[in-house]
Design an enzyme around this catalytic site. Structure first.
Site, short mmCIF file in Angstrom:
data_model
loop_
_atom_site.label_atom_id
_atom_site.label_comp_id
_atom_site.label_asym_id
_atom_site.label_seq_id
_atom_site.Cartn_x
_atom_site.Cartn_y
_atom_site.Cartn_z
N GLY A 4 9.49 4.73 7.86
CA GLY A 4 9.37 3.80 8.98
C GLY A 4 9.22 2.35 8.56
O GLY A 4 9.42 1.45 9.37
N ASP A 31 3.42 15.40 12.20
CA ASP A 31 3.79 15.04 10.83
C ASP A 31 2.54 15.00 9.93
O ASP A 31 2.37 14.09 9.12
CB ASP A 31 4.51 13.68 10.82
CG ASP A 31 5.33 13.48 9.55
OD1 ASP A 31 5.56 14.47 8.83
OD2 ASP A 31 5.74 12.33 9.29
N LYS A 85 1.46 -2.65 8.83
CA LYS A 85 2.64 -1.78 8.73
C LYS A 85 3.82 -2.51 9.36
O LYS A 85 3.85 -2.72 10.57
CB LYS A 85 2.37 -0.45 9.45
CG LYS A 85 3.54 0.52 9.42
CD LYS A 85 3.12 1.89 9.93
CE LYS A 85 4.29 2.83 10.03
NZ LYS A 85 3.87 4.22 10.33
N LEU A 141 0.83 -1.21 0.00
CA LEU A 141 0.00 0.00 0.00
C LEU A 141 0.86 1.26 0.00
O LEU A 141 0.48 2.28 -0.54
CB LEU A 141 -0.89 0.03 1.25
CG LEU A 141 -2.02 -1.00 1.30
CD1 LEU A 141 -2.65 -1.03 2.68
CD2 LEU A 141 -3.07 -0.68 0.24
N GLY A 142 1.98 1.17 0.63
CA GLY A 142 2.83 2.36 0.71
C GLY A 142 4.14 2.01 1.36
O GLY A 142 4.31 0.96 1.98
N GLY A 196 7.26 4.01 3.53
CA GLY A 196 7.71 5.26 4.14
C GLY A 196 9.05 5.06 4.80
O GLY A 196 9.68 4.00 4.67
#
Ligand code: ATP
Ligand code: MG
Length: 357
Positions: free
Chosen positions: A79, A193, A97, A74-75, A77
């Site tokens: 992190g 953020d 995540k 999905l993404g 980053g």
């Protein structure tokens, strides 16, 4: 102090391709995170999570990494990597995540535990991403099981659409993001953020705040708060230079600045403080934020008076002059917008840009 936080790749054996999110733009620089809070224990993360798990899901303590089938990325980053996953038994969809926490990197582990701690505190918030559990992995990475937002993040939606969002949709986004911030701030949580990549949307047109990697719970009203965390491009002027921009750094007001800039970006179609396509460095950003006229970034005639007024209230350079979240919820751009129309406009955006998600 490091200017850019190293990207960490998961240890897991993953073959999925990353979507082209454009999320690696140079302006999204992040600073190294200093250790602030002691890590909470895994067991407390588990027990908190079980309270939030829906009836369709097993108690969080029963979640194992192997219970999930990966569907796609999905993404990605600083992190870690976020996957869309399906729980094999219930077929429920989640976002997972996965943060690569090298055992030696205590500060990164603390950061993940802090993210869990904040998500757990905000578990009842309608406009904050829902957290279900910490899922142990055999590699030692930490995986957070989150509500899946099937519309993705607003920065991806903007890039997919390829042109600015209409004002009614922005009013719906601003209202919901403000409600999320109101819920967080009422619990003394600052996000630090806020940016389009951390605002997620689902098919119902609900907007929720995600990614608490640098969030913080202020335990006392005058708790010292490190201003140098988050994404440089969305930092308020006083985070660079507190003396010239309103004195002490107020992290609540800094969240308001970031939200105003995020909404403005969605209105302009690109990061609004620099020319379109510019590849900024840290110094260029600091100059644009501290010395540019952010609130003037909406050319007259390019937006309604309500929108321009709203942006001006968010992007006051002096933090003390910036409107609070509660005040902004009453601003004519937000409070005066027709709820039904603005939410329909937002859902229409999603339909335009929809793909398999
Ligand atoms: P960064 O350091 O770049 O801010 P990060 O590593 O902290 O990112 P997140 O911001 O939590 O990670 O997630 C990265 C991206 O993954 C998001 O911008 C979004 O596109 C996608 N994503 C994260 N959580 C979800 C979710 N619950 N549902 C759908 N997509 C998600
Ligand atoms: Mg993020």
């Amino acid at each position: 102090m490091a200017v850019v936080r190293d990207r960490r790749l998961p240890h897991l054996n993953l073959t999925l391709e990353l979507p082209d999110t454009g999320a690696t733009a140079d302006c999204r620089l992040r600073f190294a995170l200093p250790p602030l809070l002691p890590p909470c224990s895994m067991s407390s993360a588990f027990s908190s999570a079980s309270a939030s798990a829906s009836a369709a899901t097993p108690p969080s303590a029963e979640f194992r990494f192997s219970d999930f089938e990966k569907i796609r990325v999905l993404g990605h980053g600083n992190g870690g990597t976020v996957y869309k996953v399906r729980h094999r038994r219930t077929a429920a969809l989640y976002a997972l995540k996965v943060v690569n926490t090298d055992a030696a990197d205590v500060s990164l582990r603390r950061q993940v535990y802090r993210e869990v701690d904040i998500l757990r505190r905000a578990v009842d918030s309608d406009h904050v991403i829902r957290f279900h559990a910490v899922v142990p992995t055999s590699s030692g990475d930490v995986a957070l099981l989150l509500e899946h937002m099937d519309g993705g993040s607003l920065d991806v939606l903007l890039r997919r659409r390829g042109r600015p969002f209409p004002e009614p949709a922005l009013a719906a986004i601003a209202r919901q993001a403000l409600l999320g911030l109101a819920e967080l701030h009422s619990r003394q949580i600052v996000h630090r953020d806020i940016k389009p990549a951390n605002l997620l949307i689902n098919a119902a047109g609900e907007v929720k705040i995600a990614d608490f990697g640098v969030g913080k719970v202020l335990r006392r009203s005058l708790d010292p708060c490190d201003s140098y965390v988050g994404t440089c491009a969305y930092m308020s002027p006083e985070r660079f230079d507190p003396v010239s921009h309103g004195g002490d750094y107020d992290p609540y007001a800094a969240d308001v600045w970031s939200l105003g800039l995020a909404v403005l970006e969605l209105h302009r179609g690109h990061f609004p403080l620099l020319p379109e396509g510019a590849r900024p460095d840290w110094a260029a950003l600091m100059v644009a934020i501290c010395f540019g006229e952010a609130a003037c970034a909406v050319p007259e005639g390019a937006a309604s008076g309500e929108f321009r007024g709203f942006i001006e209230c968010c992007l006051q350079k002096e933090s003390g002059k910036r409107w609070s979240v509660a005040e902004l919820l009453g601003h004519p751009f937000v409070a005066g917008a027709d709820r039904v129309d603005s939410e329909r406009a937002l859902r229409d955006l999603l339909l335009e840009g929809s793909d398999e998600s």
